[in-house]
Design a protein around this motif. Structure first.
Motif, PDB file in Angstrom:
ATOM      1  N   LEU A   1       0.846  -1.196   0.000  1.00  0.00           N
ATOM      2  CA  LEU A   1       0.000   0.000   0.000  1.00  0.00           C
ATOM      3  C   LEU A   1       0.874   1.236   0.000  1.00  0.00           C
ATOM      4  CD1 LEU A   1      -2.602  -1.213   2.623  1.00  0.00           C
ATOM      5  CD2 LEU A   1      -2.925  -1.069   0.153  1.00  0.00           C
ATOM      6  N   GLN A   2       0.642   2.092  -0.957  1.00  0.00           N
ATOM      7  CA  GLN A   2       1.417   3.324  -1.059  1.00  0.00           C
ATOM      8  C   GLN A   2       0.462   4.497  -0.835  1.00  0.00           C
ATOM      9  OE1 GLN A   2       4.986   1.534  -3.739  1.00  0.00           O
ATOM     10  NE2 GLN A   2       3.604   2.851  -4.804  1.00  0.00           N
ATOM     11  N   CYS A   3       0.500   5.487  -1.684  1.00  0.00           N
ATOM     12  CA  CYS A   3      -0.357   6.643  -1.446  1.00  0.00           C
ATOM     13  C   CYS A   3      -1.747   6.427  -2.040  1.00  0.00           C
ATOM     14  CB  CYS A   3       0.284   7.909  -2.017  1.00  0.00           C
ATOM     15  SG  CYS A   3       0.068   8.099  -3.797  1.00  0.00           S
ATOM     16  N   GLY A   4      -2.638   7.361  -1.759  1.00  0.00           N
ATOM     17  CA  GLY A   4      -4.013   7.259  -2.215  1.00  0.00           C
ATOM     18  C   GLY A   4      -4.207   7.531  -3.689  1.00  0.00           C
ATOM     19  N   TYR A   5      -3.185   7.991  -4.352  1.00  0.00           N
ATOM     20  CA  TYR A   5      -3.287   8.228  -5.790  1.00  0.00           C
ATOM     21  C   TYR A   5      -2.954   6.973  -6.579  1.00  0.00           C
ATOM     22  CZ  TYR A   5      -3.672  13.128  -4.651  1.00  0.00           C
ATOM     23  OH  TYR A   5      -4.092  14.320  -4.142  1.00  0.00           O
ATOM     24  N   CYS A   6      -1.820   6.343  -6.240  1.00  0.00           N
ATOM     25  CA  CYS A   6      -1.384   5.222  -7.062  1.00  0.00           C
ATOM     26  C   CYS A   6      -1.919   3.876  -6.590  1.00  0.00           C
ATOM     27  CB  CYS A   6       0.139   5.179  -7.156  1.00  0.00           C
ATOM     28  SG  CYS A   6       0.976   4.817  -5.597  1.00  0.00           S
ATOM     29  N   THR A   7      -2.158   3.708  -5.310  1.00  0.00           N
ATOM     30  CA  THR A   7      -2.573   2.395  -4.815  1.00  0.00           C
ATOM     31  C   THR A   7      -3.893   1.917  -5.429  1.00  0.00           C
ATOM     32  OG1 THR A   7      -1.340   2.694  -2.771  1.00  0.00           O
ATOM     33  CG2 THR A   7      -3.067   1.021  -2.763  1.00  0.00           C
TER      34      THR A   7
ATOM     35  N   VAL B   1       0.691   2.990 -14.373  1.00  0.00           N
ATOM     36  CA  VAL B   1       0.489   3.689 -13.092  1.00  0.00           C
ATOM     37  C   VAL B   1       1.813   4.338 -12.719  1.00  0.00           C
ATOM     38  CG1 VAL B   1      -0.227   3.483 -10.689  1.00  0.00           C
ATOM     39  CG2 VAL B   1      -1.192   1.931 -12.413  1.00  0.00           C
ATOM     40  N   LEU B   2       1.851   5.632 -12.814  1.00  0.00           N
ATOM     41  CA  LEU B   2       3.110   6.335 -12.619  1.00  0.00           C
ATOM     42  C   LEU B   2       3.325   6.693 -11.154  1.00  0.00           C
ATOM     43  CD1 LEU B   2       3.071   8.707 -15.693  1.00  0.00           C
ATOM     44  CD2 LEU B   2       4.088   6.428 -15.465  1.00  0.00           C
ATOM     45  N   CYS B   3       4.424   6.235 -10.624  1.00  0.00           N
ATOM     46  CA  CYS B   3       4.842   6.580  -9.265  1.00  0.00           C
ATOM     47  C   CYS B   3       6.352   6.735  -9.282  1.00  0.00           C
ATOM     48  CB  CYS B   3       4.447   5.486  -8.272  1.00  0.00           C
ATOM     49  SG  CYS B   3       5.207   5.725  -6.637  1.00  0.00           S
ATOM     50  N   ARG B   4       6.801   7.867  -8.846  1.00  0.00           N
ATOM     51  CA  ARG B   4       8.235   8.096  -8.755  1.00  0.00           C
ATOM     52  C   ARG B   4       8.651   8.212  -7.289  1.00  0.00           C
ATOM     53  NH1 ARG B   4       7.585   6.208 -12.787  1.00  0.00           N
ATOM     54  NH2 ARG B   4       7.907   7.019 -14.876  1.00  0.00           N
ATOM     55  N   CYS B   5       7.780   7.804  -6.397  1.00  0.00           N
ATOM     56  CA  CYS B   5       8.039   7.966  -4.964  1.00  0.00           C
ATOM     57  C   CYS B   5       8.770   6.773  -4.383  1.00  0.00           C
ATOM     58  CB  CYS B   5       6.731   8.154  -4.218  1.00  0.00           C
ATOM     59  SG  CYS B   5       5.609   9.308  -4.999  1.00  0.00           S
ATOM     60  N   THR B   6       8.212   5.588  -4.596  1.00  0.00           N
ATOM     61  CA  THR B   6       8.736   4.416  -3.899  1.00  0.00           C
ATOM     62  C   THR B   6       9.154   3.299  -4.836  1.00  0.00           C
ATOM     63  OG1 THR B   6       6.579   3.374  -3.717  1.00  0.00           O
ATOM     64  CG2 THR B   6       7.204   4.894  -1.963  1.00  0.00           C
ATOM     65  N   GLY B   7       8.724   3.342  -6.051  1.00  0.00           N
ATOM     66  CA  GLY B   7       8.985   2.213  -6.931  1.00  0.00           C
ATOM     67  C   GLY B   7       7.852   1.220  -6.871  1.00  0.00           C
TER      68      GLY B   7
HETATM   69 FE1  FES Z   1       1.690   6.948  -4.836  1.00  0.00          FE
HETATM   70 FE2  FES Z   1       4.095   7.519  -5.557  1.00  0.00          FE
HETATM   71  S1  FES Z   1       3.474   6.555  -3.722  1.00  0.00           S
HETATM   72  S2  FES Z   1       2.299   8.076  -6.565  1.00  0.00           S
END
Ligand code: FES
Length: 129
Positions: free
Chosen positions: A72-78, A107-113
């Motif tokens: 689980l990452q952020c509410g945008y990418c998860t 699904v673009l995420c540059r935060c955590t991979g």
């Molecule tokens: Fe959700 Fe990067 S952790 S966009």
């Protein structure tokens, strides 16, 4: 105001100050969120991350696997990753890692991979721990 004339089974993502983010499935196809999504949704059923679970107190196996694998990452990418995984598994119940990574590539995420989300999907395919 956002007006959506669609067969909406549940809402997903964020509606914040006039913007909307959700995933739309038309004919079992995953369509990425965009500013055009409400127009594309007109007349089509929507599948959202909230709509995956059978009930408000029971997670879908994909949601559970993301939780258990720390995917689980952020509410945008998860939500998008989980729906992309659902679309993949509906079409290919036994994907390999390359296929999982390809499915998540939109699904673009540059935060955590993508390490933990990929693990969560492969873990589910393998029946959990
Ligand atoms: Fe959700 Fe990067 S952790 S966009």
């Amino acid at each position: 105001p956002l007006t959506l004339d669609a067969d909406v089974h549940s809402a997903n993502g964020a509606i914040t100050e006039g913007t909307v983010s959700f995933q739309l499935r038309q004919n079992a196809q995953l369509i990425g969120s965009s500013i055009d999504a409400p127009v594309q949704a007109n007349g089509h059923a929507l599948m959202t991350v909230e709509g995956l679970a059978k009930s408000p107190t029971e997670l879908h196996p994909l949601q559970q696997s993301f939780h258990e694998a720390h995917g689980l990452q952020c509410g945008y990418c998860t939500p998008a990753m989980i729906l992309a995984a659902k679309a993949l598994l509906d079409e290919n119940p036994h994907p390999n890692e390359a296929e999982v990574r390809e499915a998540l590539s939109g699904v673009l995420c540059r935060c955590t991979g993508y390490v933990k989300p990929v693990e969560a999907i492969l873990r589910l395919e393998q029946g959990g721990e």
